[in-house]
Scaffold this active site. Sequence first.
Site, PDB file in Angstrom:
ATOM      1  N   SER A 254     -19.549   6.639 -13.777  1.00  0.00           N
ATOM      2  CA  SER A 254     -19.328   5.207 -13.949  1.00  0.00           C
ATOM      3  C   SER A 254     -20.324   4.642 -14.948  1.00  0.00           C
ATOM      4  O   SER A 254     -21.472   5.106 -15.027  1.00  0.00           O
ATOM      5  CB  SER A 254     -19.480   4.490 -12.601  1.00  0.00           C
ATOM      6  OG  SER A 254     -19.580   3.090 -12.785  1.00  0.00           O
TER       7      SER A 254
ATOM      8  N   LYS B 143     -24.154   7.166  -8.247  1.00  0.00           N
ATOM      9  CA  LYS B 143     -23.579   7.895  -9.376  1.00  0.00           C
ATOM     10  C   LYS B 143     -24.655   8.604 -10.186  1.00  0.00           C
ATOM     11  O   LYS B 143     -24.467   9.736 -10.649  1.00  0.00           O
ATOM     12  CB  LYS B 143     -22.779   6.932 -10.258  1.00  0.00           C
ATOM     13  CG  LYS B 143     -21.477   6.462  -9.643  1.00  0.00           C
ATOM     14  CD  LYS B 143     -20.547   7.633  -9.373  1.00  0.00           C
ATOM     15  CE  LYS B 143     -19.108   7.231  -9.240  1.00  0.00           C
ATOM     16  NZ  LYS B 143     -18.209   8.379  -9.020  1.00  0.00           N
TER      17      LYS B 143
ATOM     18  N   ASP C 190     -11.423  14.498   4.456  1.00  0.00           N
ATOM     19  CA  ASP C 190     -12.661  13.833   4.056  1.00  0.00           C
ATOM     20  C   ASP C 190     -13.575  14.880   3.420  1.00  0.00           C
ATOM     21  O   ASP C 190     -13.770  15.964   3.979  1.00  0.00           O
ATOM     22  CB  ASP C 190     -13.333  13.209   5.274  1.00  0.00           C
ATOM     23  CG  ASP C 190     -14.432  12.240   4.892  1.00  0.00           C
ATOM     24  OD1 ASP C 190     -15.396  12.676   4.232  1.00  0.00           O
ATOM     25  OD2 ASP C 190     -14.335  11.053   5.251  1.00  0.00           O
ATOM     26  N   LEU C 191     -14.159  14.564   2.276  1.00  0.00           N
ATOM     27  CA  LEU C 191     -14.986  15.546   1.582  1.00  0.00           C
ATOM     28  C   LEU C 191     -16.220  15.937   2.372  1.00  0.00           C
ATOM     29  O   LEU C 191     -16.786  17.017   2.165  1.00  0.00           O
ATOM     30  CB  LEU C 191     -15.405  15.012   0.211  1.00  0.00           C
ATOM     31  CG  LEU C 191     -14.362  15.075  -0.909  1.00  0.00           C
ATOM     32  CD1 LEU C 191     -14.935  14.513  -2.199  1.00  0.00           C
ATOM     33  CD2 LEU C 191     -13.883  16.507  -1.129  1.00  0.00           C
TER      34      LEU C 191
ATOM     35  N   TYR D 139     -24.307   1.368  -5.606  1.00  0.00           N
ATOM     36  CA  TYR D 139     -23.216   2.198  -6.137  1.00  0.00           C
ATOM     37  C   TYR D 139     -23.654   2.935  -7.400  1.00  0.00           C
ATOM     38  O   TYR D 139     -23.442   4.145  -7.541  1.00  0.00           O
ATOM     39  CB  TYR D 139     -22.006   1.317  -6.427  1.00  0.00           C
ATOM     40  CG  TYR D 139     -20.948   2.000  -7.258  1.00  0.00           C
ATOM     41  CD1 TYR D 139     -20.313   3.150  -6.812  1.00  0.00           C
ATOM     42  CD2 TYR D 139     -20.592   1.497  -8.516  1.00  0.00           C
ATOM     43  CE1 TYR D 139     -19.340   3.791  -7.582  1.00  0.00           C
ATOM     44  CE2 TYR D 139     -19.627   2.125  -9.282  1.00  0.00           C
ATOM     45  CZ  TYR D 139     -19.011   3.266  -8.830  1.00  0.00           C
ATOM     46  OH  TYR D 139     -18.065   3.892  -9.594  1.00  0.00           O
TER      47      TYR D 139
ATOM     48  N   VAL E 292     -16.081 -17.107 -10.303  1.00  0.00           N
ATOM     49  CA  VAL E 292     -16.711 -16.357 -11.387  1.00  0.00           C
ATOM     50  C   VAL E 292     -18.196 -16.221 -11.061  1.00  0.00           C
ATOM     51  O   VAL E 292     -18.890 -17.227 -10.856  1.00  0.00           O
ATOM     52  CB  VAL E 292     -16.523 -17.071 -12.738  1.00  0.00           C
ATOM     53  CG1 VAL E 292     -17.248 -16.310 -13.845  1.00  0.00           C
ATOM     54  CG2 VAL E 292     -15.037 -17.206 -13.064  1.00  0.00           C
TER      55      VAL E 292
END
Length: 396
Positions: free
Chosen positions: A159, A187, A89-90, A183, A261
């Site tokens: 991303s 980033k 694990d980092l 998320y 959708v």
Amino acid sequence: MSTTNSNSQEPLKNVLVTGGAGYIGSHVIYTLLRTHKYKVISIDNYHNSFPAALTRVSELALTELKAASDSQPSTQDIDSTAIDVHECDLNAASAVRSIFSSYSSKGGIWGVIHIAAYKAVGESSEIPLTYYANNVAATISLLQTMQEFGCMRLIYSSSATVYGVPPDIPIKEETRREGDSVYGRTKVMCELIIQDFCDSVMNDSGKLEDFISSYFPPVFQPAGAHPSGYIGEHPRGRPENLLPLLAHMAVGTVTDPVLKVFGNDYPTPDGTCIRDYLHILDLAAGHVVALQALEEGSELNAKVFASSIQSQGRFKAYNLGKGHGMSVMQIVDAMRKATGHDYKTEVIGRRRGDVPELIADPALARAELGFDAPRDLETMCRDLWNWQVKNPTGYE
């Protein structure tokens, strides 16, 4: 890209890939192995991946090496197809330090491609602290370890979500970053942290080190698989992304009768979100050529950093995409043709964090790196379906 290095036996450069067993990581490692210039080290905690992916990557690279060689491949070329695998694990800083230390007597780790991250937009809003700890804190810890061991070459796989709702389409690298999801914001934070790190690193005489170099290639939407069907995308649990979900529905491992959708009232031609899809092998090649540009003294390195201002650090951002996008419904139609499966769809409410349109302007990557993404949507869907049919349960 070269498939053998038997005529030039320069020592292999040690390159560490975080998240090496994942979808992007495994195809990046495969592409690195094919150059026969690197000894690849993978770090992965297998949260959303499987060790078997790395076994297959190595087997595929060795098979291709032997098939491409007129004579017996050199020992070094054969060694370049073997991956040093570490389950780690980092955020476990001492374990990561131990890995770096183990290569100190082998020339040290030359460069890092940092891919590991949690990446589900919807999930990120449900467990934000987990995402910040895993994506941001782990990146800081990795940078601290890199600095301690004098490893100053980094490719950060970012991303397209960092652009939030962009003011202009296609998106250029100088577009402001904000992120419209947890998320995406993780980033953005990582990009800023890496940029600040590049700006701050000084040598003993107080001058910025010439070799500090980092890239943040904002990655658009990878798709497809290796055409052999031997490696591909296989997340743990139910797929979150559209294309693998469609493949699992067609093969029967996801039994939902209807694809939900998320919204059809976006300002796009058919009302559904548009993304810039590119083949996973084209994306992987972009990561590898960016890494090669970090090699001091090379023609590519001089070209890429010719306009860099030393006082601002040596870092560059590149958009890796095709430059045009496909909507959700276009992807469904393409997979219907590839699989023969009659997908049924149901429109539900918008999903938090989704933005209407993300399309790259890849002109800078093309001009400076020679990056290209020639494989089309039909090829992406065909390769994805070939992988899924041959591996209905993936690597399990």
